[in-house]
Design a protein around this motif. Sequence first.
Motif, short mmCIF file in Angstrom:
data_model
loop_
_atom_site.label_atom_id
_atom_site.label_comp_id
_atom_site.label_asym_id
_atom_site.label_seq_id
_atom_site.Cartn_x
_atom_site.Cartn_y
_atom_site.Cartn_z
N GLN B 212 26.60 39.11 19.31
CA GLN B 212 26.75 38.14 20.39
C GLN B 212 26.05 36.84 20.00
OE1 GLN B 212 25.84 39.57 24.36
NE2 GLN B 212 24.94 37.60 24.92
N VAL B 213 26.80 35.74 20.07
CA VAL B 213 26.25 34.42 19.75
C VAL B 213 26.30 33.58 21.04
CG1 VAL B 213 26.50 32.36 18.36
CG2 VAL B 213 27.04 34.60 17.36
N ASN B 214 25.14 33.28 21.59
CA ASN B 214 25.07 32.58 22.87
C ASN B 214 25.18 31.07 22.70
OD1 ASN B 214 24.62 35.05 24.04
ND2 ASN B 214 22.39 34.80 24.09
N ALA B 233 24.58 26.51 18.11
CA ALA B 233 24.69 27.98 18.17
C ALA B 233 25.35 28.54 16.91
CB ALA B 233 25.49 28.37 19.42
N VAL B 234 26.42 27.91 16.47
CA VAL B 234 27.14 28.46 15.31
C VAL B 234 26.29 28.32 14.05
CG1 VAL B 234 28.45 26.46 14.43
CG2 VAL B 234 29.50 28.73 14.46
N GLN B 235 25.56 27.20 13.93
CA GLN B 235 24.72 27.03 12.74
C GLN B 235 23.65 28.12 12.68
OE1 GLN B 235 25.53 25.46 10.25
NE2 GLN B 235 27.20 24.43 11.32
N GLU B 236 22.97 28.32 13.79
CA GLU B 236 21.93 29.35 13.80
C GLU B 236 22.51 30.73 13.53
OE1 GLU B 236 19.52 29.20 17.32
OE2 GLU B 236 19.11 27.06 17.09
N HIS B 240 22.75 35.07 10.27
CA HIS B 240 22.69 36.53 10.42
C HIS B 240 24.04 37.18 10.70
CE1 HIS B 240 22.01 34.84 14.44
NE2 HIS B 240 22.62 35.91 14.90
N CYS B 241 25.12 36.37 10.85
CA CYS B 241 26.43 36.99 11.04
C CYS B 241 27.53 36.02 10.64
CB CYS B 241 26.62 37.42 12.51
SG CYS B 241 26.79 36.03 13.65
#
Lengths: 505, 505
Positions: B212-214, B233-236, B240-241
């Motif tokens: 889950q990416v918030n 959000a997408v960069q962070e 890890h995914c």
Amino acid sequence: MLKVRPERSPRERILTLESMNPQVKAVEYAVRGPIVLKAGEIELELQRGIKKPFTEVIRANIGDAQAMGQQPITFLRQVMALCTYPNLLDSPSFPEDAKKRARRILQACGGNSLGSYSASQGVNCIREDVAAYITRRDGGVPADPDNIYLTTGASDGISGWRSDGLLDMTSWLQTILKILVSGGGKSRTGVMIPIPQYPLYSAVISELDAIQVNYYLDEDNCWALNVNELRRAVQEAKDHCDPKVLCIINPGNPTGQVQSRKCIEDVIHFAWEEKLFLLADEVYQDNVYSPDCRFHSFKKVLYEMGPEYSNNVELASFHSTSKGYMGECGYRGGYMEVINLHPEIKGQLVKLLSVRLCPPVSGQAAMDIVVNPPVPGEESFENESVEKESVLGNLAKKAKLTEDLFNQVPGIHCNPLQGAMYAFPRIFLPAKAVEAAQAHKMAPDMFYCMKLLEETGICVVPGSGFGQREGTYHFRMTILPPVEKLKTVLQKVKDFHIKFLEKYA
Amino acid sequence: MLKVRPERSPRERILTLESMNPQVKAVEYAVRGPIVLKAGEIELELQRGIKKPFTEVIRANIGDAQAMGQQPITFLRQVMALCTYPNLLDSPSFPEDAKKRARRILQACGGNSLGSYSASQGVNCIREDVAAYITRRDGGVPADPDNIYLTTGASDGISGWRSDGLLDMTSWLQTILKILVSGGGKSRTGVMIPIPQYPLYSAVISELDAIQVNYYLDEDNCWALNVNELRRAVQEAKDHCDPKVLCIINPGNPTGQVQSRKCIEDVIHFAWEEKLFLLADEVYQDNVYSPDCRFHSFKKVLYEMGPEYSNNVELASFHSTSKGYMGECGYRGGYMEVINLHPEIKGQLVKLLSVRLCPPVSGQAAMDIVVNPPVPGEESFENESVEKESVLGNLAKKAKLTEDLFNQVPGIHCNPLQGAMYAFPRIFLPAKAVEAAQAHKMAPDMFYCMKLLEETGICVVPGSGFGQREGTYHFRMTILPPVEKLKTVLQKVKDFHIKFLEKYA
């Protein structure tokens, strides 16, 4: 049809066969029915006017009663119409007993409407009616509405190939198995299923990454279940998994056998000994035709075996609106009854059911009519009885007819259709036919069914889709077509089979 | 109720909390709503005559229109009744346009009956009607029936907490995400969802073992979606995914914001840049209230952005019978439209849908009426328009009323309810209340909602169930109760809130 996709080639897609979930591909192969896809292609060709040795495809592959011309039961549809459009409650053209049931169902619905959500376990009064039905069916063995879970299409998926040839994975089986499956490696949960099986089982098992444990039904003994075979299967399975679940289909699909009371007792004792959770697929409980057969529910036998069993053996059994004499596949109504389920697990189950599915309220209402039909003294009782007798009487005739005609064909052997709605005859294929099939990279019975479809338009499902003993070949055919049509179908199969034997002699 | 479980203690169960599938336990916590369970207990206590400071539980936690007294749309129910009980086609008391639609639907059903199976993708003529509806809605942007998949309850699960407080996991989201999820470790599929989100998303994501990416919606800006936040959000997430999917809810649930055309363009451009598969939950497309807001479908904007986007961006969008002005939650009808899906994947999708679900035919028929209502010149047009206007007009009034009344309460801030059917006000809780909550091991807004329920009988869902920025607290409340009742509810919340602030000042 409108064309959306523009001509110029798109850049590479995010979602491709390579990037997609590999597990999905695996599952699909377990349930894909190429025969039925071929049937669809042939229908399109017929529509386009392409000449064939036949004028229509007969989909004898699926247990879809009303698609085969069976008329809906009037009373059920009257109640459903009243629930759907309550203004009709004032109409003189509807019987009082139908109105009474509709009012009762609506009173239990939020805002007195089928358009509201119901509790995830199902509408309370409908679960009460189901419990009352089970109690009547089992001669007074009590049923607790708390143990009843109304589900979506509890049996559509169990009851036959979908019209498009793909299995409809049912909610109940996924739900209950999902709770049961655990462990890894050698402690992975083993799920025992009959062979021939209904491929829904293997599909769910593989999707849940559980271990399928096969036990073979005894074709030489009318597809009876033999407990020694269960013992063999469980012993072998213990080397590589933890057998925890035993699935029973009674009456059988595709095999149509009806288990004797003695057999059910033996199975229950075996489950008790081996600490197996019983899953009893009993969706054909109203479809018993052989005069010397009767349906015994696992629940009833369990209770009659005494407290050691009735207090301990964990059982989930299933029924639906799709079969019986109602044949309401489209409503997707069904229920599951659980016995001796740990209270904490019942909480888990209700949660998981709620997460997994919401039973459509119309399907729940249909289920209510199935378990709560008109009784003697009620206005609709007479007509209901006539309609019921006509459907079940015809099915019994057709079961016998099918068995007899198949057994007149050299190279076909068909066990008695004691119940359910399918024939699963064994076909003896000449070596040359087997070689020809191998040359086409097809299972021999797939090859046979494909030829049958191409030459006669009759669509049946090869036994290899259900599993069968090595070197034996079968196909599954529904007996639902009207008698005259069924006779034609059987005659065509006979003619085809004889030609097929000649060709590959 | 009958008691089944005998008194004597059973031997150890096969299926226990210890032996069950641990994953199921994990999923459950993501969706469990203790508040609503409490509401059920309180209702039972009221039934047992136990005195409370209130006489009824008001379930403002769920978007269940008809349970709140909304009347079904006459035309829809007339067509459904005609389909259910075709004898009514001869009745003079049904309008011709309703009969026309019923005949058309029945002709497309096997055996002309709702009781037959349909193709797994849905009845053809209904998919054609859906495509025609989308084309009208999007001002001529073509829709292809081949891209339409009729589903079970495409949006019930998205539309609100179930009456029992558990989410109804919807088929479409599970199905499309199941195909999309792949990889392991750092290449595990990341799924971007808004916060606050509708917990269905987190539940499906965790069940599919995806990541889950918030991304946070901007409460200070009417819960607008800000593309810079998507970028953050997408960069962070990339550490890890593998972010592969972007979920959008428009109009928002629980937040009720309606995205501007500009915002949608930015999101699509972002998805194109980042190669994200777009999932657009558009089930509230008819529920737009703010005069300065309009619903724009992602599909339409995608096409207006030109071929680079319209040929490449992969999109799945969803609609249902449950919302809009029909509010037919119980029928569980819905559809999914896919754009730029790889042809091979469309095959996979149809297979998986077939395995996963069978859309109840009654729900498909209901969907047909939603997308194919009476048109000017048809007999039922006038009445239909009046009913539609009354429902949507009332919702718009109640949206404004709710916003205004909440904002009069000290310590409550409520953004405009631009669309959908919920308020998601922010509540400012005193430190002492937060401490009290911690003492009770509850999230502060859970503590608040529990007290609200116990003191007023009003059942709402704490913001912590949807996700919110650290240190902020909210609750979700439906605006579906009739105006007068809604006023009472809001007044009670106000009085409770003021007392609550005093108590914990």
